[in-house]
Scaffold this motif. Structure first.
Motif, short mmCIF file in Angstrom:
data_model
loop_
_atom_site.label_atom_id
_atom_site.label_comp_id
_atom_site.label_asym_id
_atom_site.label_seq_id
_atom_site.Cartn_x
_atom_site.Cartn_y
_atom_site.Cartn_z
N ALA A 33 -15.95 -48.98 -34.22
CA ALA A 33 -17.20 -48.39 -34.71
C ALA A 33 -16.84 -47.12 -35.47
CB ALA A 33 -18.11 -48.05 -33.54
N LEU A 34 -17.31 -47.00 -36.68
CA LEU A 34 -17.05 -45.79 -37.47
C LEU A 34 -17.97 -44.68 -37.01
CD1 LEU A 34 -16.77 -46.80 -41.22
CD2 LEU A 34 -14.94 -45.95 -39.74
N PHE A 35 -17.38 -43.55 -36.74
CA PHE A 35 -18.17 -42.36 -36.42
C PHE A 35 -17.98 -41.46 -37.64
CE2 PHE A 35 -17.36 -38.31 -33.62
CZ PHE A 35 -18.44 -37.67 -34.19
N ILE A 36 -19.00 -41.42 -38.48
CA ILE A 36 -18.93 -40.65 -39.71
C ILE A 36 -19.75 -39.37 -39.52
CG2 ILE A 36 -19.50 -40.64 -42.19
CD1 ILE A 36 -17.19 -42.53 -41.47
N PRO A 37 -19.09 -38.21 -39.48
CA PRO A 37 -19.82 -36.95 -39.26
C PRO A 37 -20.94 -36.79 -40.29
CG PRO A 37 -17.46 -36.59 -39.14
CD PRO A 37 -17.65 -38.00 -39.59
N CYS A 38 -22.01 -36.12 -39.86
CA CYS A 38 -23.22 -36.01 -40.69
C CYS A 38 -22.92 -35.49 -42.10
CB CYS A 38 -24.24 -35.11 -39.99
SG CYS A 38 -23.57 -33.58 -39.30
N TYR A 39 -22.08 -34.45 -42.19
CA TYR A 39 -21.86 -33.85 -43.52
C TYR A 39 -20.97 -34.76 -44.38
CZ TYR A 39 -17.22 -32.53 -41.99
OH TYR A 39 -15.94 -32.59 -41.54
N ILE A 40 -20.14 -35.60 -43.74
CA ILE A 40 -19.35 -36.56 -44.53
C ILE A 40 -20.27 -37.65 -45.05
CG2 ILE A 40 -17.54 -38.33 -44.40
CD1 ILE A 40 -15.84 -36.51 -42.82
N ASP A 41 -21.18 -38.09 -44.20
CA ASP A 41 -22.17 -39.09 -44.61
C ASP A 41 -22.91 -38.61 -45.86
OD1 ASP A 41 -24.12 -41.05 -44.75
OD2 ASP A 41 -25.25 -40.33 -43.02
N GLN A 42 -23.39 -37.37 -45.83
CA GLN A 42 -24.23 -36.89 -46.92
C GLN A 42 -23.44 -36.35 -48.11
OE1 GLN A 42 -27.52 -37.22 -47.19
NE2 GLN A 42 -27.46 -38.36 -45.26
N LEU A 43 -22.31 -35.70 -47.87
CA LEU A 43 -21.65 -34.99 -48.96
C LEU A 43 -20.32 -35.59 -49.40
CD1 LEU A 43 -22.42 -31.36 -47.71
CD2 LEU A 43 -23.52 -32.55 -49.62
N TYR A 44 -19.64 -36.27 -48.50
CA TYR A 44 -18.32 -36.82 -48.85
C TYR A 44 -18.23 -38.30 -48.50
CZ TYR A 44 -17.36 -31.86 -49.16
OH TYR A 44 -17.43 -30.54 -49.49
N PRO A 45 -19.16 -39.12 -49.03
CA PRO A 45 -19.15 -40.54 -48.65
C PRO A 45 -17.83 -41.21 -48.96
CG PRO A 45 -20.56 -40.15 -50.57
CD PRO A 45 -20.21 -38.81 -50.01
N ARG A 46 -17.11 -40.71 -49.99
CA ARG A 46 -15.85 -41.37 -50.37
C ARG A 46 -14.83 -41.26 -49.25
NH1 ARG A 46 -15.70 -36.23 -53.02
NH2 ARG A 46 -13.84 -35.18 -52.23
#
Lengths: 249, 462
Positions: free
Chosen positions: A4-17
């Motif tokens: 399961a990917l745990f993508i931190p909130c700011y990565i989700d919004q600002l650094y999707p790459r």
């Protein structure tokens, strides 16, 4: 292997790459990767500000969302250290919590310790400075901090060293903090920016063309400073470097 | 009066970029020396574990060991006094001095007497106190407080020392030669040693088993100060206790290496009772320490041996200077100790930290400093001392993050604004991030959107 990917909130919004690079790296290794879409934030900003009661419901949500999976992998040492080192306060004794701590990994850790990666099919012909982000280094033990005595190791560095043609530069201060520190970056703006500037200059004088780390939050702060000062330095998350080099090969 | 808070004081220090960098370099130099010395002992981490366990054990049986120390020190002919706080401590010192009509005192370095504000107290009572540690004498002549517990004058440049000495000791103006200045201070202090009526020292280790004291100095000034006068007053915080003389073999190796990167302090002076014909008075001071003993959160901080390593390594301390903390003990350990006395006044200190954890890794007695600082933040919130500027945004963010659709919505709106608002609407006085940094570039799509596309593509491929 289910991840399961745990993508931190700011990565989700600002650094999707960065999230996409993580996804592609794991998929290429045959992992069955899913992104549980109910996830938002691990609660670290609240917890680090002393507002435990505001962090608690987020910790509870996290357990509920991620408990069903075999592994949880995240491209941020800091957010993983929140789960592994600081969730006890909120979740001790809850069913599944001890398991969750044991199966939540930062990406480099997961590659080295779980997937046992020992070679990387790819080249990265650049001079790279590795910023050893504090939480990954000291809370997760992803490397030996310079203060400690014992055999040297560093998991993100080990991965980078697997790339062909990469040249890792050596800053004067191997693992000094960049000064981000979450809300510290705003509350103590002056010291925070001085620390970041010092970090950037140290890597630049060592000859870095690209600065990387296993934590995007440190890089967000350093990138903001480097951009304002128009420093000749590219800033990339380690997942991007690993993914780019492999995808090209 | 509103107490100065760390961010404002730190910003003032940072504003002088050259000076702040010079300060940072000076302390980093010490930290590097410490690293070389630590690495030279392969058993370093084992020593740290041992020291930590000895100290924890001592704290857990503090009352017993204090009594044992008192018994043994008394047997050796010392007089032991107990002070519950700074006032009691100062009164005891004053009465001892008044009893023999002492007017001129020499004092070796003691952060405890700084903590108790002993110097101004004695001066108000017509007693001259001369600090005999070179760094302390420099700050004393400049009417400043030490900015570091081991290197009290680390914030002062040699040119400034030259000016201070020229003014007070009439040295040659503009002569910045450290040898010349040290020689001048030595001659000046020698006069003070010879004329002293009593000597006051701090204490690094008090040994329960023997009733003896150990004072570590690099200049030998503690020995000089108590060798001529008949009266020696030793002031120590109760946390300076160790159970056995053999424990010194652990602590003396750790202390100097951690403090200054020396294998051992130049003088480790042992005092076992008064010298023949003299008097030794030992004052055991609590001043808030026993509060920490009872606290499971902060008890660890009582293990501190005051080596200053956490200050040398702290990237915030190095760049903001010791005075920005507004306490006797600055830096990471000071930011734990100060709120335990007055959390309202010192509420900004646990936040003067990025939680980088370097202090915890450098600490020779393994105090989990950055975790205790984090604990203090929670405690300050619980006591209602956290400003609304922090509590309100955290509450709002938590509320938003409990709802994935709201998070997605706010995120999308935020990114849209970040892409479309004019520069002046983003970079202004209310945005501390943007003062020296650019905001991140906002992408059109979030990760979760890209993931959806990736998933549908995968499904259609299959």
């Amino acid at each position: 292997m289910q991840v399961a990917l745990f993508i931190p909130c700011y990565i989700d919004q600002l650094y999707p790459r960065v999230g996409m690079a993580t996804l592609e790296i794991l998929e290429r290794r045959g992992c069955d990767v899913v992104f549980p879409s109910a996830q938002t934030c691990c609660g670290q900003p609240m917890s680090n500000t002393g507002c435990a009661s505001d962090a608690k419901p987020l910790a509870e949500r996290f357990l509920e969302i991620f408990a069903p999976y075999q592994y949880v992998v995240c491209p941020s040492g800091s957010c993983v250290s929140m789960v592994r080192r600081h969730y006890d306060e909120f979740l001790e004794g809850r069913p599944g919590f001890e398991e969750l701590k044991g199966k939540t990994f930062e990406l480099c850790e997961f590659l080295v310790d779980v997937l046992k990666v020992d070679s990387w099919n790819g080249a990265y012909p650049h001079k790279v400075g590795l910023h050893s982000s504090c939480h990954g280094l000291r809370e997760l033990g992803m490397g030996k901090p310079s203060e400690r005595v014992g055999p040297a190791f560093n998991k993100p560095q080990r991965l980078l060293e697997m790339l062909d043609q990469i040249e890792l530069v050596k800053p004067q201060r191997p693992d000094e903090c960049c000064g981000f520190g979450g809300t510290f970056a705003v509350a103590e703006e002056a010291v925070s920016c001085m620390m970041g500037g010092d970090r950037l200059r140290d890597h630049l004088s060592a000859g870095a063309e690209v600065l990387t780390a296993a934590d995007m939050s440190c890089l967000m702060h350093l990138q903001g400073l480097a951009k304002r000062k128009e420093m000749p330095l590219q800033i990339k998350h380690i997942a991007e470097i690993l993914n780019e080099s492999e995808a090209k090969s | 009066m509103k107490a100065a808070q760390h961010p404002e004081e730190a910003a003032k220090f940072v504003a002088n970029d050259a000076r702040a960098h010079w300060h940072d370099q000076a302390l980093w130099f010490v930290r590097e020396k410490r690293d070389r010395m630590a690495v030279s002992l392969p058993e370093w981490e084992e020593l740290r574990n041992t020291a930590s366990q000895i100290k924890l054990h001592t704290v857990s049986r503090m009352a017993d060991y204090l009594e044992e120390f008192e018994r043994n020190a008394t047997k050796l002919g010392a007089v032991v006094h107990w002070a519950k706080d700074a006032d009691e401590h100062n009164q005891i010192v004053l009465s001892l001095l008044q009893k023999i009509g002492a007017k001129h005192i020499v004092k070796s370095k003691s952060m405890l007497t700084e903590e108790c504000h002993l110097n101004p107290f004695l001066q108000e009572h017509g007693i001259e106190v001369v600090d005999t540690d070179l760094g302390e004498r420099i700050v004393q002549l400049r009417d400043e407080a030490p900015s570091h517990i081991v290197l009290p004058a680390i914030h002062i440049k040699k040119e400034e020392v030259s000016e201070t000495f020229h003014e007070h000791l009439h040295t040659e103006a503009g002569n910045n030669d450290p040898n010349y200045l040290t020689e001048a201070a030595r001659n000046h202090l020698r006069e003070k040693f010879v004329a002293a009526d009593a000597g006051i020292t701090g204490v690094n280790f008090a040994i329960a088993e023997t009733g003896g004291l150990v004072v570590c100095t690099n200049e030998g000034n503690a020995d000089l100060g108590v060798s001529l006068p008949k009266l020696h007053i030793a002031c120590l915080g109760i946390e300076k206790l160790v159970p056995k003389a053999a424990d010194l073999s652990v602590f003396l190796r750790l202390l100097a290496r951690s403090a200054t990167g020396q294998p051992i302090t130049t003088y480790s002076s042992h005092f076992h009772g008064p010298r023949p014909g003299g008097e030794l008075h030992i004052i055991l001071v609590d001043n808030g320490r026993s509060n920490l003993m009872g606290s499971s959160q902060f008890r660890n901080s009582l293990k501190c041996i005051r080596c200053g390593a956490c200050m040398n390594t702290c990237p915030v301390y190095r760049r903001s200077g010791g005075h920005s903390y507004g306490t006797t003990v600055p830096g990471p350990i000071g930011s734990i100790l100060a709120p335990s006395r007055d959390s309202k006044q010192h509420k900004s200190l646990p936040f003067a930290c990025t939680l980088c954890g370097s202090c915890t890794d450098v600490c020779p007695v393994k105090i989990d400093l950055h975790h205790e600082l984090l604990e203090w933040r929670g405690e300050i919130r619980k006591r209602g001392q956290l400003p609304m500027s922090k509590t309100v945004p955290m509450k709002l963010t938590s509320w938003m993050m409990q709802s994935p659709w709201l998070f997605r919505f706010v995120g999308a709106v935020g990114r849209w604004f970040l892409r479309h608002l004019p520069r002046w609407a983003i970079y202004h006085g209310l945005n501390p991030w943007g003062k020296q940094r650019e905001m991140p570039e906002a992408p059109k799509q979030s990760f979760r959107e890209l993931y959806q596309i990736h998933e549908s593509k995968k499904a259609s491929d299959e």
